[in-house]
Write a protein that holds these residues in place. Structure first.
Motif, mmCIF file in Angstrom:
data_model
loop_
_atom_site.group_PDB
_atom_site.id
_atom_site.type_symbol
_atom_site.label_atom_id
_atom_site.label_comp_id
_atom_site.label_asym_id
_atom_site.label_seq_id
_atom_site.Cartn_x
_atom_site.Cartn_y
_atom_site.Cartn_z
ATOM 1 N N LEU A 1 -1.860 -0.429 -6.156
ATOM 2 C CA LEU A 1 -1.316 -1.721 -5.754
ATOM 3 C C LEU A 1 -2.364 -2.494 -4.962
ATOM 4 C CD1 LEU A 1 2.273 -0.679 -4.611
ATOM 5 C CD2 LEU A 1 1.623 -1.887 -6.711
ATOM 6 N N PHE B 1 7.509 -2.782 -2.628
ATOM 7 C CA PHE B 1 6.965 -1.422 -2.739
ATOM 8 C C PHE B 1 8.075 -0.429 -3.072
ATOM 9 C CE2 PHE B 1 5.734 2.610 -0.578
ATOM 10 C CZ PHE B 1 4.684 2.952 -1.416
ATOM 11 N N TYR C 1 -3.150 1.896 -2.356
ATOM 12 C CA TYR C 1 -2.944 0.499 -1.975
ATOM 13 C C TYR C 1 -4.213 -0.034 -1.332
ATOM 14 C CZ TYR C 1 -0.861 -3.703 0.018
ATOM 15 O OH TYR C 1 -0.570 -5.013 0.332
ATOM 16 N N ASP D 1 -0.465 -5.873 5.567
ATOM 17 C CA ASP D 1 -0.574 -4.771 4.609
ATOM 18 C C ASP D 1 -0.307 -3.402 5.231
ATOM 19 O OD1 ASP D 1 -1.476 -6.350 2.284
ATOM 20 O OD2 ASP D 1 -3.220 -6.753 3.536
#
Length: 172
Positions: A12, A88, A104, A111
Motif C-alpha cells: 500500500l 486499510f 506500507y 501514515d
C-alpha cells in the motif's frame, strides 16, 4: 527486528510525498499536475508480477492519481481519506489478509496509524522526522524520485523473488 518479507502479499502506498515529491502544481486554468517517476512505475509492475497486489490510500482527491493508478493496473484506490485505518481494514477484509502480510509506504504523521499495524513499514528519505523511527526501512531516495522503486526492489530481493521476476532481463 526481523520482518518476514516473503509473507508480503500487498503493498500500500501514500501518494503525495511518496509517489510524488509532494508538490501540488496548478496551471492557470486551475488544473492539478503531479509528476510521477517511471522507475517507481516499473517497480510497481515488478512486484505485481511477483504476485504482490498494490493499492493506494491518500488523503487528497485527484483525477491525476486515478489516471496513474489505472495506467499501473492498481484497482485498490482510496482517495480523500481522513483516517487511513478505515480503508486499510476494508482492504484486509476484502482480500482476506492479515496486517503482517501488508507493506506500507508513507511519509507523514497521517501514515503512522497504518505504518504501526503492517508487517513492513517503509518511509522515504525526505519524510518528516517523526515517521522515521516507525519504519523498518528508510529509503535513500526522496519521494517522487525513485523511493517506491527502492522499496519494491528491496521487497523482491529480500523475499527471494527478485531473480525469478527479473531473469528475462539478464538473458543473453
Amino acid at each position: 527486528m526481523h520482518v518476514a518479507l516473503e509473507k508480503i502479499k500487498l503493498l500500500l502506498l501514500d501518494v503525495d510525498g511518496v509517489l510524488t515529491d509532494g508538490r501540488i502544481i496548478y496551471d492557470s486554468a486551475g488544473s492539478e499536475t503531479k509528476a510521477f517517476d517511471v522507475k517507481d512505475g516499473h517497480g510497481i509492475k515488478l512486484v505485481q508480477r511477483a504476485g504482490i497486489r498494490v493499492g493506494i490510500i491518500t488523503g487528497r482527491e485527484s483525477a491525476v492519481v486515478a489516471r496513474r493508478a489505472e495506467e499501473l493496473g492498481i484497482d485498490l484506490v482510496y482517495q480523500g481519506v481522513k483516517d487511513k485505518r478505515i480503508p486499510f481494514a476494508e482492504i484486509l477484509e476484502k482480500l482476506a489478509l492479515g496486517p503482517d502480510e501488508v507493506a506500507y509506504v508513507g511519509d507523514d504523521v497521517v501514515d503512522l496509524p497504518v505504518m504501526r499495524l503492517v508487517g513492513f513499514a517503509a518511509t522515504v528519505a525526505d519524510a518528516v522526522d517523526e515517521v522515521k523511527p516507525y519504519a523498518h526501512m528508510v529509503t535513500k531516495r526522496s519521494g517522487g524520485c525513485g523511493a517506491v522503486r527502492e522499496v519494491c526492489d528491496y521487497l523482491l530481493r529480500e523475499s527471494g523473488r527478485w531473480a525469478t521476476i527479473t531473469e528475462h532481463y539478464f538473458e543473453a
